[in-house]
Design a protein around this motif. Structure first.
Motif, PDB file in Angstrom:
ATOM      1  N   ALA A 130       0.835  -1.207   0.000  1.00  0.00           N
ATOM      2  CA  ALA A 130       0.000   0.000   0.000  1.00  0.00           C
ATOM      3  C   ALA A 130       0.871   1.259   0.000  1.00  0.00           C
ATOM      4  N   LEU A 131       2.139   1.104   0.332  1.00  0.00           N
ATOM      5  CA  LEU A 131       3.043   2.260   0.411  1.00  0.00           C
ATOM      6  C   LEU A 131       4.064   2.248  -0.717  1.00  0.00           C
ATOM      7  N   SER A 132       3.832   1.364  -1.665  1.00  0.00           N
ATOM      8  CA  SER A 132       4.816   1.148  -2.722  1.00  0.00           C
ATOM      9  C   SER A 132       5.137   2.424  -3.507  1.00  0.00           C
ATOM     10  N   ASP A 133       4.144   3.281  -3.733  1.00  0.00           N
ATOM     11  CA  ASP A 133       4.397   4.510  -4.500  1.00  0.00           C
ATOM     12  C   ASP A 133       5.437   5.402  -3.829  1.00  0.00           C
ATOM     13  N   TYR A 134       5.530   5.313  -2.521  1.00  0.00           N
ATOM     14  CA  TYR A 134       6.503   6.123  -1.792  1.00  0.00           C
ATOM     15  C   TYR A 134       7.897   5.505  -1.815  1.00  0.00           C
ATOM     16  N   MET A 135       7.943   4.191  -2.032  1.00  0.00           N
ATOM     17  CA  MET A 135       9.203   3.483  -1.814  1.00  0.00           C
ATOM     18  C   MET A 135       9.863   2.950  -3.083  1.00  0.00           C
ATOM     19  N   ASP A 136       9.070   2.644  -4.099  1.00  0.00           N
ATOM     20  CA  ASP A 136       9.617   1.857  -5.214  1.00  0.00           C
ATOM     21  C   ASP A 136       9.745   2.604  -6.540  1.00  0.00           C
ATOM     22  N   TYR A 137       9.259   3.836  -6.601  1.00  0.00           N
ATOM     23  CA  TYR A 137       9.188   4.498  -7.914  1.00  0.00           C
ATOM     24  C   TYR A 137      10.010   5.777  -7.988  1.00  0.00           C
ATOM     25  N   SER A 138      10.628   5.981  -9.146  1.00  0.00           N
ATOM     26  CA  SER A 138      11.090   7.316  -9.524  1.00  0.00           C
ATOM     27  C   SER A 138       9.892   7.975 -10.201  1.00  0.00           C
ATOM     28  N   ILE A 139       9.718   9.275  -9.977  1.00  0.00           N
ATOM     29  CA  ILE A 139       8.478   9.927 -10.417  1.00  0.00           C
ATOM     30  C   ILE A 139       8.788  11.218 -11.170  1.00  0.00           C
ATOM     31  N   GLY A 140       8.090  11.438 -12.266  1.00  0.00           N
ATOM     32  CA  GLY A 140       8.327  12.702 -12.960  1.00  0.00           C
ATOM     33  C   GLY A 140       7.396  12.933 -14.134  1.00  0.00           C
ATOM     34  N   PHE A 141       7.607  14.052 -14.767  1.00  0.00           N
ATOM     35  CA  PHE A 141       6.942  14.400 -16.026  1.00  0.00           C
ATOM     36  C   PHE A 141       8.024  14.408 -17.102  1.00  0.00           C
ATOM     37  N   THR A 142       7.835  13.661 -18.177  1.00  0.00           N
ATOM     38  CA  THR A 142       8.759  13.834 -19.303  1.00  0.00           C
ATOM     39  C   THR A 142       8.216  14.926 -20.230  1.00  0.00           C
ATOM     40  N   THR A 143       6.893  15.048 -20.273  1.00  0.00           N
ATOM     41  CA  THR A 143       6.262  16.119 -21.055  1.00  0.00           C
ATOM     42  C   THR A 143       5.209  16.782 -20.171  1.00  0.00           C
ATOM     43  N   ARG A 144       4.771  17.939 -20.597  1.00  0.00           N
ATOM     44  CA  ARG A 144       3.648  18.576 -19.897  1.00  0.00           C
ATOM     45  C   ARG A 144       2.698  19.131 -20.937  1.00  0.00           C
ATOM     46  N   GLY A 145       1.477  19.434 -20.463  1.00  0.00           N
ATOM     47  CA  GLY A 145       0.512  20.113 -21.306  1.00  0.00           C
ATOM     48  C   GLY A 145      -0.379  19.162 -22.082  1.00  0.00           C
ATOM     49  N   CYS A 146      -1.514  19.721 -22.482  1.00  0.00           N
ATOM     50  CA  CYS A 146      -2.481  18.969 -23.268  1.00  0.00           C
ATOM     51  C   CYS A 146      -3.287  19.981 -24.059  1.00  0.00           C
ATOM     52  N   PHE A 147      -3.611  19.624 -25.295  1.00  0.00           N
ATOM     53  CA  PHE A 147      -4.324  20.577 -26.150  1.00  0.00           C
ATOM     54  C   PHE A 147      -5.836  20.375 -26.100  1.00  0.00           C
ATOM     55  N   ARG A 148      -6.310  19.334 -25.428  1.00  0.00           N
ATOM     56  CA  ARG A 148      -7.741  18.987 -25.554  1.00  0.00           C
ATOM     57  C   ARG A 148      -8.660  19.887 -24.753  1.00  0.00           C
ATOM     58  N   LYS A 149      -8.210  20.309 -23.599  1.00  0.00           N
ATOM     59  CA  LYS A 149      -9.015  21.179 -22.725  1.00  0.00           C
ATOM     60  C   LYS A 149     -10.409  20.606 -22.435  1.00  0.00           C
ATOM     61  N   CYS A 150     -10.459  19.364 -22.041  1.00  0.00           N
ATOM     62  CA  CYS A 150     -11.746  18.752 -21.669  1.00  0.00           C
ATOM     63  C   CYS A 150     -12.363  19.577 -20.543  1.00  0.00           C
ATOM     64  N   SER A 151     -13.674  19.769 -20.630  1.00  0.00           N
ATOM     65  CA  SER A 151     -14.313  20.699 -19.692  1.00  0.00           C
ATOM     66  C   SER A 151     -14.196  20.238 -18.238  1.00  0.00           C
ATOM     67  N   PHE A 152     -14.079  18.935 -17.997  1.00  0.00           N
ATOM     68  CA  PHE A 152     -14.050  18.446 -16.615  1.00  0.00           C
ATOM     69  C   PHE A 152     -12.631  18.393 -16.050  1.00  0.00           C
ATOM     70  N   CYS A 153     -11.634  18.766 -16.861  1.00  0.00           N
ATOM     71  CA  CYS A 153     -10.242  18.549 -16.454  1.00  0.00           C
ATOM     72  C   CYS A 153      -9.605  19.855 -15.965  1.00  0.00           C
ATOM     73  N   VAL A 154      -8.799  19.758 -14.918  1.00  0.00           N
ATOM     74  CA  VAL A 154      -8.130  20.953 -14.385  1.00  0.00           C
ATOM     75  C   VAL A 154      -6.953  21.384 -15.266  1.00  0.00           C
ATOM     76  N   ASN A 155      -6.588  20.529 -16.181  1.00  0.00           N
ATOM     77  CA  ASN A 155      -5.377  20.744 -16.962  1.00  0.00           C
ATOM     78  C   ASN A 155      -5.637  21.668 -18.164  1.00  0.00           C
ATOM     79  N   LYS A 156      -5.705  22.978 -17.894  1.00  0.00           N
ATOM     80  CA  LYS A 156      -6.062  23.894 -18.991  1.00  0.00           C
ATOM     81  C   LYS A 156      -5.003  24.973 -19.201  1.00  0.00           C
ATOM     82  N   LYS A 157      -3.913  24.863 -18.485  1.00  0.00           N
ATOM     83  CA  LYS A 157      -2.909  25.928 -18.510  1.00  0.00           C
ATOM     84  C   LYS A 157      -2.224  26.050 -19.871  1.00  0.00           C
ATOM     85  N   TYR A 158      -2.029  24.936 -20.538  1.00  0.00           N
ATOM     86  CA  TYR A 158      -1.259  24.952 -21.787  1.00  0.00           C
ATOM     87  C   TYR A 158      -2.118  24.459 -22.946  1.00  0.00           C
TER      88      TYR A 158
END
Ligand code: SF4
Length: 458
Positions: A130-158
């Motif tokens: 249950a704690l594996s995400d804290y212990m076993d993974y390297s975490i990051g973004f290789t890319t950012r942004g999305c062009f779709r701008k779905c109305s329900f999504c918070v991801n609208k910055k780019y």
């Protein structure tokens, strides 16, 4: 915010507190990536950093970075106005708040930040998995942004997808896995190079936000399905109107792999009535056909629906593959009823199902008895899917293709070989690769994939 970062760059030895408000309120499964980077930045500049597991001691720190991702997280609002508290996250600011300064954003995450929390939870008897995400993974973004701008999504910055960081920037070689928070990775034109980079680490990886199946191509399906992917592939099927496109793309995907595939199914968003319930079941039926599992995402507004209990039980059925793979929705509800203890009453699942069926028998008749095992094309026809066929198999295929291209087969033989998988277009593309000197010059028609029985060999 700039002021505190300038101070952290200028001075050293400050006491910095880090407070993950989601963790403090309800305990999350994931570490907060922005906080991992802030911690790293502070340590790099000689400050002492502590993870705060409650709000009690905030005033004693020179600076406290507080992040809240979820809008439903309960916050100690008074804390937000304290002069030494700096906040961020979509739970407080709809657009996520100010971006981190460049040198913070690109700091390698401090994966040790949550160690005190992990130690506390393990001591309390919580399972390590249950704690594996804290212990076993390297975490990051290789890319950012999305062009779709779905109305329900918070991801609208780019408005486009752009490169963010090389994998090496956030890779911890001691951790066995990688997970990525990229918003719309398949929308990035350099996707192939990034996958090469990920594969070169030798570590299994996964995209946690899901991938945009609408952007699937033969090339992407081929490379992705041969990658060292960890766990199920996750896509989304949010709107029924996308059905023709989604089906076309799933056919491409399934031509390349039979690996576990899930699609998020948004519910309770467009409406919360019988039309939305039907749309959810229609999407589930499509996914069953392509041997994919649905994962029902309930939009907050489902709570106001008179079918609220039905939404809950559809999600319980779908989101637990051990039930979904074995039982129809009706069987799932009946099984719940069989375990119901109060005689003469119905459990919530059975009641929700029968209430809906009384009012909308046509919808119930069409969907309540669908069973994954019976609908799945893979389960019914056992189509083989290749990543890299064995040399024995290729020899057999080569022989068959030779007879086919030299007209030694009549139509009946060719069709029979095709349906018995001995003349397989997926294998044809490997024939020259494996046997470069004497390979049959067989060219795959680029429009084959996804079109039943339409192939061409030159
Ligand atoms: S495609 Fe995904 S990331 Fe992009 S706006 Fe839609 S939900 Fe958000």
């Amino acid at each position: 915010m700039q002021v505190i970062y300038d101070r952290l760059r200028r001075e050293c030895g400050l006491a910095v507190g880090i407070l993950d408000a989601d963790l403090v309120d309800h305990g999350t499964r994931h570490p907060n990536l922005a906080l991992l980077k802030i911690s790293s930045f502070c340590k790099m500049h000689g400050h002492s950093v502590s993870l705060l597991l409650d709000y009690s001691d905030i005033a004693s720190y020179d600076a406290v970075f507080l992040s809240c991702v979820f809008s439903f997280t309960k916050l100690d609002e008074d804390v937000l106005d304290m002069p030494n508290v700096y906040c961020g996250g979509t739970g407080i600011f709809p657009d996520g708040g100010e971006d981190l300064p460049n040198d913070v954003e690109h700091a390698c995450p401090d994966y040790s930040l949550y160690d005190p929390y992990v130690a506390r939870e393990l001591a309390r008897g919580r399972r390590r998995s249950a704690l594996s995400d804290y212990m076993d993974y390297s975490i990051g973004f290789t890319t950012r942004g999305c062009f779709r701008k779905c109305s329900f999504c918070v991801n609208k910055k780019y408005s486009h997808v752009f490169v963010h960081a090389p994998v090496q920037e956030f890779l911890d070689t001691r951790r066995p896995y990688i997970y990525l928070w990229d918003d719309n990775f398949l929308g990035f034109k350099g996707w192939r190079k990034v996958l090469e980079e990920l594969n070169a680490t030798g570590k299994p990886f996964q995209f946690r936000q899901g991938l945009d199946v609408r952007l699937m191509t033969d090339e992407k399906a081929c490379v992705l399905s041969r990658s060292r992917y960890h766990g199920d592939f996750i896509f989304a099927f949010d709107h029924l109107e996308d059905r023709p496109l989604i089906e076309r793309k799933l056919r491409i995907w399934r031509a390349w792999t039979d690996r576990g595939t899930r699609l998020y199914v948004l519910s309770g968003y467009d409406s919360q009535d019988e039309r939305d319930i039907e749309s959810v079941f229609q999407r589930i039926a499509v996914l069953m056909k392509y041997d994919c599992l649905p994962y029902i995402m309930r939009y907050e507004s489902y709570k106001s629906s008179r079918w609220r209990a039905l939404y809950v039980n559809i999600a319980r059925w779908c989101n637990q593959p051990q039930f979904f793979k074995k039982k129809s929705f009706r069987e799932f509800c009946e099984a719940n009823q069989a375990y119901h203890k109060t005689e003469g009453t119905f459990c919530s699942a059975y009641k929700a199902m029968t209430d809906f069926e009384k009012e909308f028998p046509d919808i119930a008749e069409r969907y309540f008895d669908l069973r994954f095992e019976e609908e799945s094309m893979l389960k019914r026809f056992g189509r083989p899917f290749y990543t890299r066929p064995s040399s024995e198999l290729l020899d057999e295929q080569r022989d068959c293709w030779m007879r086919f291209v030299s007209d030694e087969m009549d139509d009946v033989d060719a069709l029979s070989a095709y349906f018995s998988k001995k003349l397989d277009i997926m294998c044809a593309r490997y024939l020259d690769e494996v046997n470069p000197s004497g390979g049959v010059p067989i060219v795959l028609s680029t429009d084959f994939v996804g079109k039943d029985h339409c192939f061409r060999a030159c």
